[in-house]
Design an enzyme around this catalytic site. Structure first.
Site, PDB file in Angstrom:
ATOM      1  N   TYR A   1       0.814  -1.218   0.000  1.00 33.84           N
ATOM      2  CA  TYR A   1       0.000   0.000   0.000  1.00 33.84           C
ATOM      3  C   TYR A   1       0.848   1.270   0.000  1.00 33.84           C
ATOM      4  O   TYR A   1       0.606   2.198  -0.781  1.00 33.84           O
ATOM      5  CB  TYR A   1      -0.912  -0.031   1.228  1.00 33.84           C
TER       6      TYR A   1
ATOM      7  N   LYS B   1       1.286   4.305  -2.956  1.00 30.70           N
ATOM      8  CA  LYS B   1       1.007   5.712  -2.681  1.00 30.70           C
ATOM      9  C   LYS B   1       2.212   6.583  -3.029  1.00 30.70           C
ATOM     10  O   LYS B   1       2.060   7.668  -3.615  1.00 30.70           O
ATOM     11  CB  LYS B   1       0.617   5.897  -1.208  1.00 30.70           C
TER      12      LYS B   1
END
Length: 330
Positions: free
Chosen positions: A152, A156
């Protein structure tokens, strides 16, 4: 800047923050709003009939072009994500969100979009700086040298760079905010994607309703976090989107608490003390994380300031109402 009748699209509008953002833009009087999400509309947390609602898979390039057509501003809050239990066990799914932002940037560039907002995360920060629960708040420059949350966080951070290069190479005005643990009503509180504030509220409400006054707490309760209430998040998004701040900027509360203190606050709201069963094998994330708000204070003479106690009271009351709906007489 932006007129009330200019087109604005919120991607991920069926989710927690996106739903609140659409509601906020409606309250401000914007009349050409488009809401886009992958989920069927009956699964959106908030939905409005006077908005152009589209169900699209934004991992697909063609869907992104359809989403941004005729829009002046794009807010990208779309991602396959959840709390720590989800992102630690679904790294590939989290990485695939790179398709959403990449295709939306391409579509925004080709459609002549004026401004593009990307919702990044505190998970971009170097894990080496988050090993102690007694932490120094994270400054924006602490994202490099890079060692973000696996899966994750890498997605990002990469997508932040994409925004930067589309701004530098194509003149697309991009703005990036690094969210720190947003919570509030009208969001996930069960099913595996919920974050700590909603999960603790749900567990204590369940304990109160069942009469079995004990809950499971992931980890030993000593890890530290800050949590930002949704109203502060919305204000920050609008300030950042309308600003000249082009570098990624923290958007989070600097009120640091342990998970045990989070439970203490919810206990006080519920008027209930519970036995805590600590699950040391559960996903826990980094030991400590807090937001350094120097940059946002300098830019706007403001920082998120709704207290955790006040925000949790609103969140607890909403979740309690949702959980007891089926128990109430018709």
């Amino acid at each position: 800047m932006l007129n009330k009748n200019d087109g604005i699209v919120v991607c991920g509008a069926g989710g927690f923050i996106g739903g609140h953002l659409i509601a906020d833009l409606r309250r401000q009087g914007y009349t050409r709003l488009r809401a886009v999400d992958l989920k069927p509309r009956d699964e959106w947390y908030q939905s409005f009939d006077d908005v152009d609602n589209l169900v699209l898979d934004l991992q697909e390039k063609e869907a992104c072009y359809q989403a941004v057509e005729g829009q002046a501003w794009v807010y990208n809050l779309a991602a396959d994500m959840g709390g720590m239990g989800f992102i630690e066990n679904n790294k590939a799914l989290c990485m695939l969100s790179v398709l959403i932002n990449t295709h939306l940037l391409m579509a925004a560039r080709d459609a002549g979009v004026q401004r593009f907002f990307y919702s990044s995360s505190a998970c971009v920060y170097n894990a080496e700086k988050q090993k102690s629960a007694d932490i120094v708040p994270l400054r924006e420059e602490d994202a490099y040298p890079a060692m973000p949350e696996d899966g994750y966080g890498w997605e990002k951070l990469f997508s932040e760079r994409m925004c930067r290069h589309f701004r530098e190479d194509y003149g697309l005005e991009t703005r990036v905010a690094r969210f720190h643990n947003v919570y509030g009503p009208h969001g996930t509180f069960e099913g595996g994607r919920e974050k700590a504030p909603a999960a603790i509220c749900r567990k204590i409400i369940s304990a109160k309703l069942s009469g079995k006054h004990e809950i499971e707490v992931w980890g030993d309760g000593t890890r530290t976090r800050s949590f930002m209430y949704i109203d502060d998040c919305l204000k920050g998004i609008q300030l950042i989107m309308r600003s000249d701040v082009v570098e990624p900027i923290n958007l989070g509360s600097s009120e640091l608490v342990t998970i045990n203190q989070l439970v203490d606050i919810v206990e006080a709201i519920a008027g209930l003390n519970v036995k805590r069963n600590y699950d040391l094998s559960a996903p826990q994330g980094v030991n400590g994380r807090n937001s350094d708000n120097t940059m946002i204070r300098q830019a706007f003479d403001w920082e998120p300031d709704i207290s955790l106690r006040d925000g949790l009271k609103e969140t607890y009351d909403w979740i309690h109402n949702e959980m007891t709906k089926s128990l109430q007489p018709a």
